[in-house]
Design a protein around this motif. Structure first.
Motif, PDB file in Angstrom:
ATOM      1  N   ASN A  34      -8.413 -20.388  41.023  1.00 13.84           N
ATOM      2  CA  ASN A  34      -7.778 -19.432  40.113  1.00 13.84           C
ATOM      3  C   ASN A  34      -6.454 -19.971  39.586  1.00 13.84           C
ATOM      4  N   ILE A  80     -10.728 -19.869  46.531  1.00 12.93           N
ATOM      5  CA  ILE A  80     -10.749 -19.117  45.272  1.00 12.93           C
ATOM      6  C   ILE A  80      -9.340 -19.075  44.667  1.00 12.93           C
ATOM      7  N   GLU A 117      -7.522 -12.337  40.588  1.00 11.80           N
ATOM      8  CA  GLU A 117      -6.786 -13.348  39.827  1.00 11.80           C
ATOM      9  C   GLU A 117      -5.373 -12.863  39.503  1.00 11.80           C
ATOM     10  N   GLN A 118      -5.165 -11.547  39.660  1.00 10.72           N
ATOM     11  CA  GLN A 118      -3.817 -11.005  39.449  1.00 10.72           C
ATOM     12  C   GLN A 118      -2.809 -11.698  40.368  1.00 10.72           C
ATOM     13  N   SER A 138      -8.971 -11.684  49.000  1.00  8.48           N
ATOM     14  CA  SER A 138      -9.608 -11.233  47.755  1.00  8.48           C
ATOM     15  C   SER A 138      -9.570 -12.301  46.657  1.00  8.48           C
ATOM     16  N   SER A 139     -10.533 -12.197  45.733  1.00  8.53           N
ATOM     17  CA  SER A 139     -10.599 -13.143  44.616  1.00  8.53           C
ATOM     18  C   SER A 139      -9.674 -12.744  43.479  1.00  8.53           C
TER      19      SER A 139
END
Lengths: 403, 155
Positions: free
Chosen positions: B93, B89, B67-68, B64-65
């Motif tokens: 990030n 990614i 950013e957390q 997943s992208s």
């Protein structure tokens, strides 16, 4: 001579370029963080709101008060900033963008890793994080490293019960979870023309599971016919005689139903080998396999029968749902005993609407079977829609019969 | 730009669901992400992150992208992440939120002293030096500013 990525980005592989984007979208999860980052950047006015979309799909309708509040804040931000909003119930971002919005030759970024899905139109479409998205909101542009390209050469045509998802699992298994990191995948070869737009979207969707930046098809008569239905008449793209980093060959005629077993997407077995695996849930939907063709295929198999296991079906968009209602596909699904949830991501990311319990096993048409993704202690197998349908009826993993 | 800390060794293909699970994403309270980092991999891991350098294998941060994932590590006090390779990614990030990422192939022992220098392009494990793939000058500038948002404000 250039690859499709090089043609669209206008520079050779390996080059860093700054490019204006044609469309940028974020969802209810990443949009919140992008909004926060934009605030930190001190940017108030957006130069190109007309290029931006916010699409609520990840947890819709909201599952908790906190989620609802975050969505309400973002909804209000869309209103004041002029960003077009697709609110809860409209569908998954990639599907909404595939319904006549993304066009061949455009540059598309989405704050979601599966943005690669939209390469199916011959666009350069890739996922970014929330802060990168904020920078796109602030400037209308972003930087890219023009990727090297791996060709996935499709020959022949699908036969038997195999469908595009099985091809996706086959190439992910062949390349591995990092086999295409930083690369673009180009699906080419004489077999490409035999794959429908819905099937192409499925194939491109899983490109990121190999680490790829995007997966792409050249726009051809299939693409043009699909977009004409949305009132757009794009020109086909012409492949150039170019240099690929390498080529992976897939004979479509040799593809059989496949299943990715826990907990890696690239650990793929023939469905035959895992047949009989007990199931607690079947999930049909997501940006991989929640399109109309998928629902219609599922309905054909379950029509007049009853599912033997909890089965959750989630249409990828309102348009998909609406068409499934009009054609009777939805009635077949409901009458077979399935639950139908509102358009969106459903339980794919383990947040709501079908999360697994400890030790439960789910057969899903999604794209990821990472450990604990759909719930702590749950196990996820990934398959095609036909395999999911046959398995839902049997209550265990079952090889679908030839249609 | 340099950093130093004890190693926390992880394997290969660590996905962002494992770094921070989907059930914890819907909040703006960053301490929640730090508190639950790696919970589904090893619930004890979050307690060992402050001041550490994560050393992972290939394909760190795939999936997943979200950013957390990188914010969770930064908020947990991770000094930097060394990996044989990164998912793209996650890598972008990390730079954007000011979390140093270093692509290098090193043998890892939990607790070993890891030092890195982003400008010079090296990683040391208990004093033994390994080459690291250099970052672009712009990426180093973004990291030095503490991420893309502060970098943007300063431009």
């Amino acid at each position: 001579m250039s690859t499709l990525s090089e043609q669209i980005l206008g520079a050779p592989a390996g080059t860093y370029v700054d490019r204006e984007v044609d469309i940028a979208f974020a969802h209810d999860g990443t949009g919140v963080l992008a909004r926060e980052a934009l605030r930190e950047m001190g940017v108030e006015r957006l130069p190109h709101p007309e290029r931006l979309r916010l699409i609520f799909d990840h947890i819709v309708p909201a599952n908790t008060g906190t989620t609802a509040t975050l969505q309400a804040e973002l909804r209000e931000y869309a209103r004041v900033s002029g960003i077009e909003l697709s609110d809860a119930g409209g569908g998954i971002c990639h599907q909404v963008m595939s319904e006549g919005v993304v066009l061949p030759g455009t540059i598309v970024v989405g704050a979601d890793s599966h943005t690669c899905t939209l390469g199916a139109f011959g666009a350069f479409a890739t996922g970014v994080g929330a802060t990168d998205m904020a920078a796109v909101w602030a400037s209308g542009a972003t930087w890219f490293r023009v990727p090297e390209t791996i060709a996935v050469n499709l020959s022949g045509r699908l036969s038997g019960a195999a469908e595009p998802k099985d091809v996706a699992l086959a190439y992910v298994a062949k390349l591995g979870m990092e086999g295409a990191t930083y690369r673009a995948l180009e699906f080419a070869g004489d077999g490409a023309a035999t794959i429908s737009m819905d099937g192409r979207l499925t194939l491109c969707n899983m490109a990121v599971e190999t680490g790829a930046k995007t997966g792409m098809f050249y726009a051809d008569p299939v693409t043009v016919r699909y977009l004409v239905d949305y009132g757009v008449a794009p020109s086909p793209q012409v492949p150039e005689d170019c240099c690929y980093e390498r080529t992976v060959d897939i004979d479509l005629g040799g593809i059989v139903p496949l299943v990715a077993v826990p907990h890696r997407v690239d650990t793929v077995r023939e469905a035959e080998e895992v047949a009989g695996t007990h199931l607690d849930q079947v999930f049909v939907g997501t940006c991989t396999n929640g399109r109309y063709e998928d629902l219609a295929r599922f309905a054909r198999i379950v029509r007049g029968k009853k599912v033997a296991v909890r089965t959750v079906v989630v249409p990828a968009s309102r348009a998909v749902l609406s068409r499934a209602i009009a054609t009777g596909v939805l009635a077949d699904i409901v009458d077979a005993g399935c639950m139908v949830a509102p358009p969106g991501c459903g339980p794919c990311l383990g947040a709501h609407a079908g999360v697994l319990g400890e030790g439960e096993v789910c057969l899903s048409t999604a794209n990821r079977n990472f450990k604990n993704r759909m719930g702590v202690g749950g196990e996820i197998y990934l398959s095609s829609v036909a395999t999911a349908a046959a398995s839902a009826i049997a209550g265990e993993i079952t090889v679908p019969e030839v249609a | 730009m340099q950093g130093v800390g004890p190693a926390v060794c992880l394997g290969r293909d660590i996905d962002t669901d494992l770094i921070i699970a989907g059930r914890y994403l819907r909040t703006k309270d960053r301490s929640v992400w730090a508190e639950h980092a790696f919970e589904d991999l090893d619930p004890a891991l979050a307690g060992r992150l402050r001041g550490s350098v994560i050393v992972a294998g290939r394909n760190m941060g795939c999936g997943s992208s979200r950013e957390q994932a990188v914010v969770a590590l930064r908020e947990a006090g991770v000094v930097g992440v060394v990996a044989e390779s990164f998912a793209r990614i996650f890598f972008r990030n990390a730079v954007n939120v000011g979390l140093p990422v270093i692509e290098a192939s090193v043998a890892c022992t939990d607790g070993a002293r890891i030092a890195f220098d982003l400008d010079a392009g090296w990683v040391e494990v208990d004093g033994e030096r390994y080459p690291a793939r250099p970052l672009s000058p712009k990426m180093v500038a973004i990291l030095r500013a503490g991420g893309l948002a502060p970098y943007w404000r300063s431009c």
